[in-house]
Design a protein around this motif. Structure first.
Motif, PDB file in Angstrom:
ATOM      1  N   TYR A   6     -12.268 -15.496 -16.223  1.00  0.00           N
ATOM      2  CA  TYR A   6     -12.601 -14.511 -17.251  1.00  0.00           C
ATOM      3  C   TYR A   6     -12.644 -13.123 -16.612  1.00  0.00           C
ATOM      4  CZ  TYR A   6     -13.827 -18.728 -19.722  1.00  0.00           C
ATOM      5  OH  TYR A   6     -13.770 -19.975 -20.287  1.00  0.00           O
ATOM      6  N   ARG A   7     -11.767 -12.252 -17.103  1.00  0.00           N
ATOM      7  CA  ARG A   7     -11.681 -10.892 -16.588  1.00  0.00           C
ATOM      8  C   ARG A   7     -12.342  -9.924 -17.566  1.00  0.00           C
ATOM      9  NH1 ARG A   7      -8.361 -11.069 -12.210  1.00  0.00           N
ATOM     10  NH2 ARG A   7      -7.046 -12.930 -12.050  1.00  0.00           N
ATOM     11  N   PRO A   8     -12.865  -8.812 -17.058  1.00  0.00           N
ATOM     12  CA  PRO A   8     -13.558  -7.867 -17.930  1.00  0.00           C
ATOM     13  C   PRO A   8     -12.700  -7.420 -19.112  1.00  0.00           C
ATOM     14  CG  PRO A   8     -13.905  -7.300 -15.628  1.00  0.00           C
ATOM     15  CD  PRO A   8     -12.867  -8.391 -15.644  1.00  0.00           C
ATOM     16  N   ASN A   9     -13.329  -7.293 -20.273  1.00  0.00           N
ATOM     17  CA  ASN A   9     -12.593  -6.856 -21.467  1.00  0.00           C
ATOM     18  C   ASN A   9     -13.262  -5.714 -22.214  1.00  0.00           C
ATOM     19  OD1 ASN A   9     -14.758  -8.325 -22.452  1.00  0.00           O
ATOM     20  ND2 ASN A   9     -13.605  -9.289 -24.101  1.00  0.00           N
ATOM     21  N   ALA A  52     -21.484   0.426 -12.513  1.00  0.00           N
ATOM     22  CA  ALA A  52     -20.430   0.176 -13.484  1.00  0.00           C
ATOM     23  C   ALA A  52     -20.729  -1.180 -14.110  1.00  0.00           C
ATOM     24  CB  ALA A  52     -19.062   0.166 -12.816  1.00  0.00           C
ATOM     25  N   ILE A  53     -20.766  -1.244 -15.418  1.00  0.00           N
ATOM     26  CA  ILE A  53     -21.133  -2.485 -16.098  1.00  0.00           C
ATOM     27  C   ILE A  53     -20.083  -2.810 -17.150  1.00  0.00           C
ATOM     28  CG2 ILE A  53     -22.875  -3.684 -17.464  1.00  0.00           C
ATOM     29  CD1 ILE A  53     -24.988  -1.972 -16.164  1.00  0.00           C
ATOM     30  N   VAL A  54     -19.566  -4.025 -17.075  1.00  0.00           N
ATOM     31  CA  VAL A  54     -18.536  -4.481 -18.001  1.00  0.00           C
ATOM     32  C   VAL A  54     -18.945  -5.814 -18.604  1.00  0.00           C
ATOM     33  CG1 VAL A  54     -16.649  -3.267 -16.848  1.00  0.00           C
ATOM     34  CG2 VAL A  54     -17.274  -5.583 -16.114  1.00  0.00           C
ATOM     35  N   ASP A  55     -18.293  -6.161 -19.675  1.00  0.00           N
ATOM     36  CA  ASP A  55     -18.512  -7.450 -20.320  1.00  0.00           C
ATOM     37  C   ASP A  55     -17.287  -8.317 -20.106  1.00  0.00           C
ATOM     38  OD1 ASP A  55     -19.772  -9.404 -21.737  1.00  0.00           O
ATOM     39  OD2 ASP A  55     -19.920  -8.298 -23.613  1.00  0.00           O
ATOM     40  N   ILE A  56     -17.453  -9.609 -20.323  1.00  0.00           N
ATOM     41  CA  ILE A  56     -16.332 -10.547 -20.223  1.00  0.00           C
ATOM     42  C   ILE A  56     -16.192 -11.282 -21.546  1.00  0.00           C
ATOM     43  CG2 ILE A  56     -16.554 -10.842 -17.724  1.00  0.00           C
ATOM     44  CD1 ILE A  56     -18.001 -13.511 -18.330  1.00  0.00           C
ATOM     45  N   PRO A  57     -15.025 -11.892 -21.798  1.00  0.00           N
ATOM     46  CA  PRO A  57     -14.851 -12.627 -23.056  1.00  0.00           C
ATOM     47  C   PRO A  57     -15.808 -13.809 -23.156  1.00  0.00           C
ATOM     48  CG  PRO A  57     -12.733 -12.222 -21.970  1.00  0.00           C
ATOM     49  CD  PRO A  57     -13.802 -11.887 -20.979  1.00  0.00           C
ATOM     50  N   VAL A 160     -23.676 -12.748 -20.435  1.00  0.00           N
ATOM     51  CA  VAL A 160     -23.584 -12.135 -19.111  1.00  0.00           C
ATOM     52  C   VAL A 160     -22.967 -10.739 -19.196  1.00  0.00           C
ATOM     53  CG1 VAL A 160     -22.214 -12.236 -16.993  1.00  0.00           C
ATOM     54  CG2 VAL A 160     -23.544 -14.205 -17.703  1.00  0.00           C
ATOM     55  N   LYS A 161     -23.526  -9.820 -18.427  1.00  0.00           N
ATOM     56  CA  LYS A 161     -22.908  -8.527 -18.183  1.00  0.00           C
ATOM     57  C   LYS A 161     -22.641  -8.433 -16.681  1.00  0.00           C
ATOM     58  CE  LYS A 161     -23.483  -7.455 -22.512  1.00  0.00           C
ATOM     59  NZ  LYS A 161     -23.870  -8.830 -22.915  1.00  0.00           N
ATOM     60  N   PHE A 162     -21.515  -7.863 -16.312  1.00  0.00           N
ATOM     61  CA  PHE A 162     -21.023  -7.852 -14.945  1.00  0.00           C
ATOM     62  C   PHE A 162     -21.244  -6.447 -14.376  1.00  0.00           C
ATOM     63  CE2 PHE A 162     -16.912  -9.262 -12.493  1.00  0.00           C
ATOM     64  CZ  PHE A 162     -17.565  -9.025 -11.292  1.00  0.00           C
ATOM     65  N   GLY A 163     -22.220  -6.297 -13.460  1.00  0.00           N
ATOM     66  CA  GLY A 163     -22.539  -4.984 -12.904  1.00  0.00           C
ATOM     67  C   GLY A 163     -22.061  -4.850 -11.468  1.00  0.00           C
ATOM     68  N   ILE A 164     -21.599  -3.647 -11.097  1.00  0.00           N
ATOM     69  CA  ILE A 164     -21.042  -3.427  -9.763  1.00  0.00           C
ATOM     70  C   ILE A 164     -21.759  -2.253  -9.109  1.00  0.00           C
ATOM     71  CG2 ILE A 164     -18.963  -2.956  -8.415  1.00  0.00           C
ATOM     72  CD1 ILE A 164     -17.360  -4.005 -10.791  1.00  0.00           C
ATOM     73  N   GLY A 165     -22.340  -2.510  -7.930  1.00  0.00           N
ATOM     74  CA  GLY A 165     -23.041  -1.460  -7.208  1.00  0.00           C
ATOM     75  C   GLY A 165     -22.687  -1.467  -5.727  1.00  0.00           C
TER      76      GLY A 165
END
Length: 281
Positions: A6-9, A52-57, A160-165
């Motif tokens: 699952y990639r960010p969308n 940076a915060i993204v969501d996934i499907p 889930v939310k995908f955060g990058i730090g």
């Protein structure tokens, strides 16, 4: 075991990361599987507003009856050569179990489960190979349970939310070109009742038989069976899990694919339901 990627969308927050190309979205950059697009920073990224915060499907392509075996984050990253004796550490990829708000990662108040189910912080120091500018794929640990304990579910992962730090204090640039979530799952087994024949006249205690099948080849671990009369299964509000059967067996351990009805069945119509469990390899 099937493993879905699952990639960010959706981009929820750009944070303090610089995007290349500048007009690109964070989720578009991290999902295009190209090292020519990336996000980068030369500073720490630790405050909630900096991530940076993204969501996934949603996991709609995994059957509702499947067992989630693990959840794992992977990403592509590089850095320029750091100062002598230094070590670049990524504090990358934090799951935020929240549906509609950015949560302070470090100060959690109130009841965790009530606030946002749970926060899973993946503190994963990673030093790119040799500290060079080559891109590398990094795999974080596999989480076989949700952070609050117990099995993963589609509903939990869908939140889930995908955060990058970034957690180090060096000012050398760090780059991330791709990030994705891998979910390993195991399909539930299928059971097909093959007997008794319809109608069954030879005995008042027929033998119930079935075929067992599992996509991953995991063997049957146990079974249980229930028998209902026509009056029972045609009654309003009938449910296999809630209605009291005419006769039944509790879970029986083993690979047997037959069961002798333990109670005489007077003439009439009956339905039998069989449920199986598998050995989780």
């Amino acid at each position: 075991m099937p493993v879905n990627i699952y990639r960010p969308n959706v981009t929820i927050q750009n944070g303090s990361w610089t995007r290349v190309p500048s007009g690109g979205t964070v989720h578009g950059i991290l999902s295009d599987q190209s090292d020519t697009t990336y996000i980068h920073t030369s500073q720490r990224v630790q405050l909630p507003a900096q991530y940076a915060i993204v969501d996934i499907p949603d996991l709609d392509d995994i059957p509702a009856t499947a067992k989630i075996e693990f959840v794992q984050i992977k990403y592509r990253a590089k850095q320029v050569t750091p100062p002598a004796g230094s070590s670049f550490l990524y504090d990358l990829a934090r799951f935020l179990f929240t549906l509609n708000e950015i949560v302070d990662h470090d100060v959690i108040t109130g009841t965790v489960e009530e606030l946002f189910q749970h926060l899973l912080a993946v503190y994963a120091p990673k030093t790119p190979v040799g500290g060079t500018s080559a891109w590398e794929t990094v795999a974080l640990r596999k989480f076989t349970e949700k952070p609050s304990g117990g099995e993963w579910t589609r509903e939990v992962i869908n939140a889930v939310k995908f955060g990058i730090g970034r957690s180090d204090s060096w000012t050398t640039p760090a780059y991330i070109s791709d990030g994705w979530l891998e979910v390993g799952w195991n399909a539930a087994p299928e059971v097909t009742i093959t007997g008794p024949a319809d109608p069954e006249e030879a005995t008042t205690r027929p033998v119930v038989t079935w075929d067992y099948a599992d996509d991953e080849g995991d063997p049957q671990a146990a079974f249980r069976a229930k028998v209902y009369t026509e009056e029972q299964y045609t009654a309003g509000g009938f449910g296999v899990e809630t209605s009291v059967p005419y006769t039944q067996t509790d879970w029986v351990t083993g690979t047997a694919q037959q069961w002798i009805v333990p109670r005489d069945l007077p003439d009439g119509n009956y339905r039998v339901y069989v449920q199986v469990r598998q050995v989780w390899a």
